[in-house]
Design an enzyme around this catalytic site. Structure first.
Site, mmCIF file in Angstrom:
data_model
loop_
_atom_site.group_PDB
_atom_site.id
_atom_site.type_symbol
_atom_site.label_atom_id
_atom_site.label_comp_id
_atom_site.label_asym_id
_atom_site.label_seq_id
_atom_site.Cartn_x
_atom_site.Cartn_y
_atom_site.Cartn_z
ATOM 1 C CB SER A 253 -10.219 8.388 18.420
ATOM 2 O OG SER A 253 -8.880 7.134 18.468
ATOM 3 C CE LYS A 300 -0.135 7.034 15.102
ATOM 4 N NZ LYS A 300 0.223 5.693 15.692
ATOM 5 N N GLY A 362 6.952 -0.028 11.094
ATOM 6 C CA GLY A 362 6.236 1.182 10.730
ATOM 7 C C GLY A 362 6.159 1.927 11.868
ATOM 8 C CG LEU A 446 -0.002 -2.895 18.328
ATOM 9 C CD1 LEU A 446 0.375 -3.722 19.157
ATOM 10 C CD2 LEU A 446 1.182 -1.990 17.430
HETATM 11 P P1 NAP Z 1 2.692 1.940 9.189
HETATM 12 O O1 NAP Z 1 3.535 2.946 9.684
HETATM 13 O O2 NAP Z 1 1.929 2.010 7.732
HETATM 14 O O3 NAP Z 1 3.387 0.431 9.049
HETATM 15 C C1 NAP Z 1 2.659 -0.454 8.605
HETATM 16 C C2 NAP Z 1 3.719 -1.792 8.975
HETATM 17 O O4 NAP Z 1 3.005 -2.786 8.269
HETATM 18 C C3 NAP Z 1 4.910 -1.756 8.151
HETATM 19 O O5 NAP Z 1 6.081 -2.487 8.802
HETATM 20 C C4 NAP Z 1 4.704 -2.261 6.853
HETATM 21 O O6 NAP Z 1 5.808 -3.033 6.205
HETATM 22 C C5 NAP Z 1 3.819 -3.495 7.351
HETATM 23 N N1 NAP Z 1 2.729 -4.063 6.008
HETATM 24 C C6 NAP Z 1 1.862 -3.192 5.737
HETATM 25 N N2 NAP Z 1 1.340 -3.695 4.655
HETATM 26 C C7 NAP Z 1 1.899 -4.874 4.509
HETATM 27 C C8 NAP Z 1 1.828 -6.108 3.806
HETATM 28 N N3 NAP Z 1 0.914 -6.346 2.782
HETATM 29 N N4 NAP Z 1 2.782 -7.218 3.818
HETATM 30 C C9 NAP Z 1 3.551 -7.202 4.835
HETATM 31 N N5 NAP Z 1 3.796 -6.081 5.532
HETATM 32 C C10 NAP Z 1 2.878 -5.051 5.657
HETATM 33 O O7 NAP Z 1 1.313 1.668 10.117
HETATM 34 P P2 NAP Z 1 1.428 1.985 11.736
HETATM 35 O O8 NAP Z 1 1.083 3.172 12.255
HETATM 36 O O9 NAP Z 1 2.732 1.203 12.273
HETATM 37 O O10 NAP Z 1 -0.030 0.958 12.012
HETATM 38 C C11 NAP Z 1 0.313 -0.463 11.725
HETATM 39 C C12 NAP Z 1 -0.996 -1.024 12.496
HETATM 40 O O11 NAP Z 1 -1.114 -0.907 14.132
HETATM 41 C C13 NAP Z 1 -2.417 -0.821 12.059
HETATM 42 O O12 NAP Z 1 -3.289 -1.819 11.794
HETATM 43 C C14 NAP Z 1 -3.157 0.149 13.287
HETATM 44 O O13 NAP Z 1 -4.273 0.271 13.240
HETATM 45 C C15 NAP Z 1 -2.426 -0.617 14.567
HETATM 46 N N6 NAP Z 1 -2.120 0.353 15.460
HETATM 47 C C16 NAP Z 1 -3.027 -0.047 16.691
HETATM 48 C C17 NAP Z 1 -2.666 0.809 17.903
HETATM 49 C C18 NAP Z 1 -3.595 0.450 18.931
HETATM 50 O O14 NAP Z 1 -3.830 1.116 19.999
HETATM 51 N N7 NAP Z 1 -4.236 -0.967 19.134
HETATM 52 C C19 NAP Z 1 -2.055 1.890 17.785
HETATM 53 C C20 NAP Z 1 -1.291 2.055 16.593
HETATM 54 C C21 NAP Z 1 -1.324 1.379 15.515
HETATM 55 P P3 NAP Z 1 6.996 -2.196 5.169
HETATM 56 O O15 NAP Z 1 7.712 -1.409 6.235
HETATM 57 O O16 NAP Z 1 7.507 -3.367 4.304
HETATM 58 O O17 NAP Z 1 6.008 -1.374 4.080
#
Ligand code: NAP
Length: 502
Positions: A253, A300, A362, A446
């Site tokens: 960002s 968030k 998440g 994503l």
């Molecule tokens: P978050 O709230 O921490 O959620 C992570 C998710 O991934 C949860 O569903 C978690 O499952 C799952 N997960 C994590 N580690 C795992 C593993 N080892 N095996 C299986 N599932 C796993 O994170 P978030 O904010 O949603 O962000 C997630 C991703 O989206 C990140 O990579 C971020 O960079 C990306 N993102 C991209 C944008 C964009 O603009 N492109 C915007 C926002 C986010 P559990 O519930 O089982 O823990």
């Protein structure tokens, strides 16, 4: 290289805050190469004698003349984070010999008081920087000790470990607490200290240290300081923006926002703030008069209680990624929601996308599922933690299942991957390896680094339409830019940023 009289220059600077390159080479030649590469971005440099091979010592006195800019002479002991292992007697001799050269400053620790050396420095016109180091914390009497050093006519320097946002608040008090002290150097070490290195003028520091390879925790390159953050251009009117998260120093960002600000000549700076405690950050935000900030994992949801106003989608999703000051209130919006849905609108309007499988439950998945549901899509959520999938499904009137059962949903129109699997530290991992993609399906990842994750590669081989995390990132970033500056994001930059990622 031109030889000028370096020791005259600090006087000309008249206390103007500076960018200092810490030279990390083992030879004088290495250091001159670092200097040449970084010359456009720096005002002075620090010769770290302790990093030099001993056979280079005879060339130290002539270094300032060859460098052509003011040079700080430093020989740091192991105990103070340096590499010098000789005795104190040898160190004294080395520094005395080095002072035959025209160094602008000499950096000496508080417990290293040698009259002969100080007299020689004064005679040669080298100002004494008196360093206080603490690699564990900020000592409680630090401002008092700084003031005492300044009273002796030396430049006090504190290089202290910042372990939390609360510590960072203490560091930013330096400007006010030490307002009587003209020239002083304030360095916040560690990830939490990073904002003080960029906003060094707001900490009241005479200079900030940069280096090719970080020799202290949190140091960045001189080029990033000068061209990305433009820390040296910060003035009283500069609006401060940032992104809060933990970890957050890897965030893309600052590139999106700072380049945009620069392009439209908006006097603003955007930097990452590692945040351990959201409440403390809001105190810091008031102190620094921060105008707005992005919010990323894990804050968030945690910012919500501090917001005076939220938009409809923040209320629905229960998470906020953008906060701006509006009429003395903090207003929260969620640009992930719009950034995600924008590249899909055509496919939804044409009814190509009517059903979706969302991998993950998440924070990002919440925005994704709500956006899809609000646009009439039927959604199934698969997640490692079933309870989390169930909860989001119940809130959004969707279906849910385990991650292992993802292959059962092979007939959906759209697959959205929202977990971090595929990016560092999970490079090469595919969260749904047994899922069989079908030609014509839309696959939306994503993750934006790497551009092609293992999941996207498989989908590409099957002839799916691919949508990339970078598109979402740029679109949500553009919307944040509009909230922050009140202007549209410059069109030309959008193209450049996309190409850079490719
Ligand atoms: P978050 O709230 O921490 O959620 C992570 C998710 O991934 C949860 O569903 C978690 O499952 C799952 N997960 C994590 N580690 C795992 C593993 N080892 N095996 C299986 N599932 C796993 O994170 P978030 O904010 O949603 O962000 C997630 C991703 O989206 C990140 O990579 C971020 O960079 C990306 N993102 C991209 C944008 C964009 O603009 N492109 C915007 C926002 C986010 P559990 O519930 O089982 O823990």
């Amino acid at each position: 290289m031109q030889g000028v009289l370096p020791r005259v220059l600090p006087v000309l600077f008249g206390g103007t805050p500076l960018i200092c390159l810490v030279l990390t080479g083992q030879t004088i030649q290495d250091n001159l190469e670092q200097l040449t590469k970084n010359r456009p971005y720096i005002d002075l440099c620090e010769l770290r004698v302790d990093l030099l091979n001993p056979e280079e010592y005879p060339f130290i006195p002539s270094f300032p003349e060859v460098a052509g800019i003011p040079v700080i002479l430093t020989c740091r002991r192991l105990a103070d984070g340096g590499m010098y292992v000789g005795s104190e007697k040898e160190r004294l001799a080395l520094l005395e010999e080095a002072l035959e050269g025209n160094f602008a400053y000499i950096d000496l620790e508080t417990d290293f008081k040698r009259l002969s050396l100080e007299q020689k420095a004064t005679m040669k016109g080298a100002k004494i920087i008196r360093s206080l180091h603490d690699f564990n914390e900020i000592p409680s009497d630090i401002f008092h000790r700084m003031a005492k050093i300044a009273a002796r006519g030396e430049i006090p320097k504190m290089a202290v470990m910042v372990n939390s946002v609360a510590n960072l608040i203490t560091l930013f008090r330096a400007k006010e607490e030490l307002r009587e002290v003209g020239e002083k150097i304030v360095v916040g070490m560690g990830d939490f200290g990073f904002p003080s290195r960029i906003l060094y003028k707001r900490v009241g520091s005479l200079l900030t240290y940069c280096s090719e390879e970080a020799v202290a925790l949190g140091q960045i390159s001189a080029r990033a300081m000068k061209e990305l953050y433009r820390g040296d251009r910060v003035d009283e009117k500069t609006k401060i923006f940032g992104v809060i998260g933990n970890p957050v120093l890897h965030s893309f960002s600052p590139i999106i926002q700072n380049q945009g600000f620069h392009e439209i000549k908006f006097n603003a700076i955007y930097l990452p703030f590692p945040v351990d405690n959201v409440r403390s950050f809001f105190i810091l935000a008031e102190m620094l008069k921060i105008t707005g900030f992005s919010v990323t994992v894990p804050h968030k949801q945690q910012v919500l209680p501090y917001l005076g106003k939220i938009t409809r989608e923040v209320k629905q999703i229960g998470s906020c990624n953008t906060v701006v000051r509006a009429n003395n209130l903090w207003k929260g919006t969620n640009t992930d929601y719009y950034g995600f849905i924008a590249p899909l609108i055509k496919e939804i309007d044409s009814q190509r996308v009517q059903s979706a499988l969302v991998v993950g439950a998440g924070g990002a998945a919440r925005a994704v599922v709500w956006a899809l549901r609000n646009h009439g899509c039927k959604v199934t959520i698969v997640n490692r933690d079933l309870k989390r999938a169930e909860q989001l499904a119940n809130e959004t009137m969707s279906s849910w299942d385990s991650l292992e059962n993802a292959p059962l949903y092979k007939d959906v129109d759209l697959i959205v991957q929202t977990t971090p699997l595929g990016m560092a530290p999970y490079e090469g991992v595919d969260p749904i390896p047994s899922f069989e993609f079908k030609r014509g399906q839309v696959v939306y990842e994503l993750i934006y680094r790497p551009h092609l994750t293992p999941l996207l590669k498989r989908a590409q081989e099957r002839g799916c339409l691919l949508l990339f995390g970078i598109d979402m990132l740029l679109r949500q970033g553009k919307l944040q830019f509009e909230s922050f500056s009140g202007y549209h994001y410059p069109k030309r930059l959008e193209v450049e940023l996309t190409l850079e990622e490719d």
